[in-house]
Design a protein around this motif. Structure first.
Motif, PDB file in Angstrom:
ATOM      1  N   ALA A 104      -7.257   9.910  -4.605  1.00 54.45           N
ATOM      2  CA  ALA A 104      -7.962  10.438  -3.437  1.00 54.45           C
ATOM      3  C   ALA A 104      -9.475  10.785  -3.721  1.00 54.45           C
ATOM      4  O   ALA A 104     -10.352  10.456  -2.880  1.00 54.45           O
ATOM      5  CB  ALA A 104      -7.079  11.370  -2.645  1.00 54.45           C
TER       6      ALA A 104
ATOM      7  N   ARG B 195      -4.174   1.777  -8.905  1.00 53.18           N
ATOM      8  CA  ARG B 195      -3.928   3.183  -8.157  1.00 53.18           C
ATOM      9  C   ARG B 195      -5.489   3.807  -8.352  1.00 53.18           C
ATOM     10  O   ARG B 195      -6.150   3.884  -9.402  1.00 53.18           O
ATOM     11  CB  ARG B 195      -3.200   3.717  -9.064  1.00 53.18           C
ATOM     12  CG  ARG B 195      -1.543   3.406  -9.096  1.00 53.18           C
ATOM     13  CD  ARG B 195      -0.809   4.135  -9.995  1.00 53.18           C
ATOM     14  NE  ARG B 195      -0.324   5.591  -9.378  1.00 53.18           N
ATOM     15  CZ  ARG B 195       0.618   6.316  -9.508  1.00 53.18           C
ATOM     16  NH1 ARG B 195       1.927   5.553  -9.913  1.00 53.18           N
ATOM     17  NH2 ARG B 195       0.862   7.414  -9.009  1.00 53.18           N
TER      18      ARG B 195
ATOM     19  N   GLU C 162      -2.786   9.650  -5.225  1.00 57.48           N
ATOM     20  CA  GLU C 162      -3.395   8.358  -5.761  1.00 57.48           C
ATOM     21  C   GLU C 162      -2.817   7.173  -4.445  1.00 57.48           C
ATOM     22  O   GLU C 162      -1.897   7.299  -4.429  1.00 57.48           O
ATOM     23  CB  GLU C 162      -2.841   7.748  -7.024  1.00 57.48           C
ATOM     24  CG  GLU C 162      -3.578   8.621  -8.206  1.00 57.48           C
ATOM     25  CD  GLU C 162      -3.174   8.422  -9.681  1.00 57.48           C
ATOM     26  OE1 GLU C 162      -3.735   8.474 -10.681  1.00 57.48           O
ATOM     27  OE2 GLU C 162      -1.874   7.611  -9.603  1.00 57.48           O
ATOM     28  N   LEU C 163      -3.694   6.271  -4.323  1.00 50.23           N
ATOM     29  CA  LEU C 163      -3.321   5.250  -3.200  1.00 50.23           C
ATOM     30  C   LEU C 163      -3.176   4.252  -4.445  1.00 50.23           C
ATOM     31  O   LEU C 163      -3.843   3.649  -5.018  1.00 50.23           O
ATOM     32  CB  LEU C 163      -4.582   5.021  -2.431  1.00 50.23           C
ATOM     33  CG  LEU C 163      -4.231   3.890  -1.320  1.00 50.23           C
ATOM     34  CD1 LEU C 163      -3.125   4.561  -0.293  1.00 50.23           C
ATOM     35  CD2 LEU C 163      -5.628   3.652  -0.372  1.00 50.23           C
TER      36      LEU C 163
ATOM     37  N   VAL D  15       0.947  -1.271  -0.036  1.00 47.10           N
ATOM     38  CA  VAL D  15       0.125   0.147   0.009  1.00 47.10           C
ATOM     39  C   VAL D  15       0.961   1.229  -0.063  1.00 47.10           C
ATOM     40  O   VAL D  15       1.904   1.525   0.899  1.00 47.10           O
ATOM     41  CB  VAL D  15      -0.877  -0.144   1.358  1.00 47.10           C
ATOM     42  CG1 VAL D  15      -1.799   1.414   1.245  1.00 47.10           C
ATOM     43  CG2 VAL D  15      -1.727  -1.065   1.206  1.00 47.10           C
ATOM     44  N   HIS D  16       0.818   2.084  -1.014  1.00 51.01           N
ATOM     45  CA  HIS D  16       1.790   3.422  -1.037  1.00 51.01           C
ATOM     46  C   HIS D  16       0.782   4.450  -1.605  1.00 51.01           C
ATOM     47  O   HIS D  16       0.052   4.218  -2.417  1.00 51.01           O
ATOM     48  CB  HIS D  16       2.737   3.026  -2.063  1.00 51.01           C
ATOM     49  CG  HIS D  16       3.854   4.340  -2.343  1.00 51.01           C
ATOM     50  ND1 HIS D  16       4.429   4.540  -1.217  1.00 51.01           N
ATOM     51  CD2 HIS D  16       3.732   4.870  -3.408  1.00 51.01           C
ATOM     52  CE1 HIS D  16       5.297   5.578  -1.918  1.00 51.01           C
ATOM     53  NE2 HIS D  16       4.758   5.972  -3.010  1.00 51.01           N
ATOM     54  N   TYR D  17       0.993   5.618  -0.867  1.00 50.78           N
ATOM     55  CA  TYR D  17       0.367   6.943  -1.385  1.00 50.78           C
ATOM     56  C   TYR D  17       1.096   7.521  -2.049  1.00 50.78           C
ATOM     57  O   TYR D  17       2.169   7.966  -1.841  1.00 50.78           O
ATOM     58  CB  TYR D  17      -0.264   7.529  -0.063  1.00 50.78           C
ATOM     59  CG  TYR D  17      -0.872   8.923  -0.405  1.00 50.78           C
ATOM     60  CD1 TYR D  17      -2.147   8.852  -1.347  1.00 50.78           C
ATOM     61  CD2 TYR D  17      -0.486  10.025  -0.143  1.00 50.78           C
ATOM     62  CE1 TYR D  17      -2.956   9.711  -1.883  1.00 50.78           C
ATOM     63  CE2 TYR D  17      -1.110  11.150  -0.307  1.00 50.78           C
ATOM     64  CZ  TYR D  17      -2.267  11.098  -1.145  1.00 50.78           C
ATOM     65  OH  TYR D  17      -3.099  12.223  -1.507  1.00 50.78           O
TER      66      TYR D  17
ATOM     67  N   LEU E 287      -4.920  12.846   0.698  1.00 49.33           N
ATOM     68  CA  LEU E 287      -4.962  12.080   2.067  1.00 49.33           C
ATOM     69  C   LEU E 287      -3.608  12.739   2.860  1.00 49.33           C
ATOM     70  O   LEU E 287      -2.575  13.073   2.242  1.00 49.33           O
ATOM     71  CB  LEU E 287      -4.375  10.552   1.724  1.00 49.33           C
ATOM     72  CG  LEU E 287      -5.550   9.444   1.115  1.00 49.33           C
ATOM     73  CD1 LEU E 287      -5.146   8.338   0.771  1.00 49.33           C
ATOM     74  CD2 LEU E 287      -6.788   9.771   1.944  1.00 49.33           C
TER      75      LEU E 287
ATOM     76  N   LEU F 264      -8.592   6.232   6.089  1.00 51.89           N
ATOM     77  CA  LEU F 264      -8.045   6.979   5.227  1.00 51.89           C
ATOM     78  C   LEU F 264      -8.522   8.280   6.020  1.00 51.89           C
ATOM     79  O   LEU F 264      -9.649   8.713   6.251  1.00 51.89           O
ATOM     80  CB  LEU F 264      -8.770   6.925   3.974  1.00 51.89           C
ATOM     81  CG  LEU F 264      -8.243   5.666   3.312  1.00 51.89           C
ATOM     82  CD1 LEU F 264      -8.960   5.785   1.892  1.00 51.89           C
ATOM     83  CD2 LEU F 264      -6.885   5.485   3.232  1.00 51.89           C
TER      84      LEU F 264
ATOM     85  N   ILE G 283      -2.865   7.623   6.667  1.00 52.49           N
ATOM     86  CA  ILE G 283      -3.559   6.361   6.688  1.00 52.49           C
ATOM     87  C   ILE G 283      -3.226   5.465   7.726  1.00 52.49           C
ATOM     88  O   ILE G 283      -1.954   5.419   8.233  1.00 52.49           O
ATOM     89  CB  ILE G 283      -2.857   5.479   5.120  1.00 52.49           C
ATOM     90  CG1 ILE G 283      -3.141   6.479   3.995  1.00 52.49           C
ATOM     91  CG2 ILE G 283      -3.488   4.279   5.113  1.00 52.49           C
ATOM     92  CD1 ILE G 283      -2.465   5.980   2.914  1.00 52.49           C
TER      93      ILE G 283
END
Length: 127
Positions: free
Chosen positions: A32, A29, A17-18, A9-11, A63, A76, A66
């Motif tokens: 938000a 992706r 975009e998550l 999980v990467h923002y 975001l 979130l 998280i």
């Protein structure tokens, strides 16, 4: 059948975009904005389909944090102050694999309501 649990999980802060990565190599992706307008919170979804509140003006939402909730969900924290509702792994996977259809439906709802993704006024981010 339950959805797979992401292995990554990467923002992406710049793109807002998550990214969710899975063991099978699939990666999704989710903006938000998309996550915000499809928040699983009662504030957004209501307590039934006829009480859901159309989210408008969320084009520039991002975001700010998280947090993982147990082994089953993410919470979130959006920079507009919204932070209710838990995004279960099942719900996130559903949002990911159905993104095109859900987004098209959201845009249609906006058009039908004469509403916009654009915020009213100048978008300000809390410090």
């Amino acid at each position: 059948m339950t959805a797979p649990i992401p292995t990554r999980v990467h923002y992406h802060q710049q793109a807002r975009e998550l990214e969710l990565g899975y063991a099978d190599g699939q990666s999704y992706r989710l903006s938000a904005e998309y996550l915000r307008v499809y928040s699983p919170s009662a504030e957004v979804r209501g307590h039934g389909p006829d009480t859901a509140k159309l989210q408008t003006g969320q084009k520039f939402v991002g975001l700010k944090n998280i947090t993982q909730t147990g082994r089953y969900a993410l919470k979130l924290h959006f920079d507009d102050g919204h932070d209710t509702g838990l995004y279960s792994w099942d719900y996130l996977y559903d949002l990911a694999v159905n993104q095109d259809a859900y987004w098209a439906d959201y845009l249609k709802q906006l058009a039908d309501a004469g509403a916009s993704r654009e915020p009213l006024g100048i978008p300000l981010k809390p410090v």
